[in-house]
Each structure stands twice: as C-alpha cells, then as structure tokens.
Design an enzyme around this catalytic site. Sequence first.
Site, PDB file in Angstrom:
ATOM      1  N   ASP A 121     -17.579  41.460  27.848  1.00 43.32           N
ATOM      2  CA  ASP A 121     -16.662  41.408  28.990  1.00 43.32           C
ATOM      3  C   ASP A 121     -16.619  40.033  29.653  1.00 43.32           C
ATOM      4  O   ASP A 121     -16.301  39.906  30.843  1.00 43.32           O
ATOM      5  CB  ASP A 121     -17.023  42.471  30.037  1.00 43.32           C
ATOM      6  N   GLU A 122     -16.918  38.968  28.899  1.00 42.44           N
ATOM      7  CA  GLU A 122     -16.909  37.628  29.463  1.00 42.44           C
ATOM      8  C   GLU A 122     -16.028  36.676  28.661  1.00 42.44           C
ATOM      9  O   GLU A 122     -16.153  35.452  28.784  1.00 42.44           O
ATOM     10  CB  GLU A 122     -18.349  37.076  29.546  1.00 42.44           C
TER      11      GLU A 122
END
Length: 300
Positions: free
Chosen positions: A244-245
């Site tokens: 999620d980055e």
Amino acid sequence: MKRKVEMKLEQQRNQKENRGRLLVKCPDKPGIVSTLSTFLLNHDSNIIESSQYSNDPENGTFFIRMEFHCENLMKKAEQIEIDFEAIAATHSMDYHFAYESERKKTAIFVSKEPHCLMELLWEWQSGDLDTDIVVVISNHEDARELVESLGIPFHYIPANKDIRKQVEQEQIRLMEEYDVDLLVLARYMQILTSDFVSRFQHQIINIHHSFLPAFIGARPYERAYERGVKLIGATSHYVTNDLDEGPIIEQDIERVGHRDNVTDLKKIGSRIERRVLAKAVKWHLENRIIVEDNKTIVFQ
C-alpha cells in the site's frame, strides 16, 4: 438513421487508427518542446494535445505528454519509432509511444465486495474505459453471475496465505493466456507476493480506504467511527512490494459528521473508492501517467 450511425462509428475508428501518444521524461533544458514538435511535424503529424511539467527548470527533470494525429499512422509507426531513437539518445530521454488503435487488455481481481468491480464494468459498458476486460478472477464465487452475464470469462481461484504460491502460478498462467496489459485490484483482499508484483511492474492498480496507516487491519470503519473521524476517502496507486505504498495515482475525500454511523461511513467510502479507482484506470489506459521514483506525474 442506421447509415448515419455506421458512418459515425467508421469515423471514430478512423480517428483512432490515426492517433498516437508520446510520453517523454528527460533532463530539463531549453529546446525540448521544439525538438519534439519539429520531429512530429517532419513526420506529417499534427499535435492535438500537449501537456508538460518540469520539477525544476534548473537541472530538473522534464515530463511531457503529446497526443498527435497522423494519416496512415499504423503503417508509419515503426519507422517513426526508429527515427526517434537518435533524438532520445541525444537528450537522454525515457519515452513511450502508444497508439489508440491498440486497445489494452485488462484483468480484474475481486473478492466479495462488488462495488468497484461494478463501477468498472459500468464504465466499460458505457464506453468510458477504452479497454477490453478479458477476464475477472476472484477468490469467491459471488461475482460470477454478474460477470458472465456480460460475456466476460470468470475464474474462481480459492486463495489463502498457505497456498499463495500455487494460486499465483495459476493467476500468472491466466494473465499470459489472456495476454493482459493491466491488472486492476477491485477490492481484492489478498496480498500479492514480490515475485508476482515484479512480473507486472506499474501494471497493477489497487484501491484502498484512506484510514491507512492510522487504522491498519480489520474493522477500519468501526475503529474510525469510534475515533470520530471527520474525513474519509480513498487512494488508488500502482502496486509495489511495499504494501500500500506504491506511486499514488488518484485520491479523494468526503467530510463526515457525528450523525453518520458505521453503515453510513462504509457507504460513503465505497462511493469514493468507486470513482477514484475508475479515474486511475482511465488515466492509465489513456497513457496520462509517468512514474517518477515513488510518485506519479498525471496529465489530466
């Protein structure tokens, strides 16, 4: 009336056949725009859209997206790309040519929540997503009837962390079988391994709620409600090995208040997720995104 419709469709096909896009990233210096414009002019091309950005006019990086029209483009495309190599080498350019007549093939991964899948299917049906959705893959059966009713192949592949390697081998096989260009995670609630992600660099788009990293894990809306959050939203990004980055493509928010309960928050969150993911996918398909390190330049 029928003849007019047929003529309009034929006109649209001809427009796509003759439209191309050029994306360039290079060290910034005077004359880049002139060089690119002159190149296209010398290849009988007319620029119909152009957008540019420099992160620093002194020793920075220059980004540009140009859309152009060229008669009989697909017959000339190979030579255009060959001729461009010398310019790219001279100016240290990373570049990409794309052609509207070459529709990308998209796969969608989904779990139980259907809202993002349904939004993408609606956008696709209405002609607002210029792609062929060639397959939907899920670790649940819930979406089968919806997907197959539209003539799209549906593959049910049960998944959990204990069989992740075998699952991804089958998923990769299907990606190759359907010759997929873009993979969209439409609320697919399984973590992808680094081996899988590395095969599809900047070809996987994900969507998640805005509560990360404050409310990681299960029941984020319930915990956000207990904290009395005032803003909720969603983020769409390219998938990388950092969970999620990855490079962010699009985000949006809505304000909420004390009268909104957990159910209200979930409904609002789903609405935001749908539109954010659809925008991100559309911009990718239209070649409006250049990835720079862990961020994106999006020419809207």
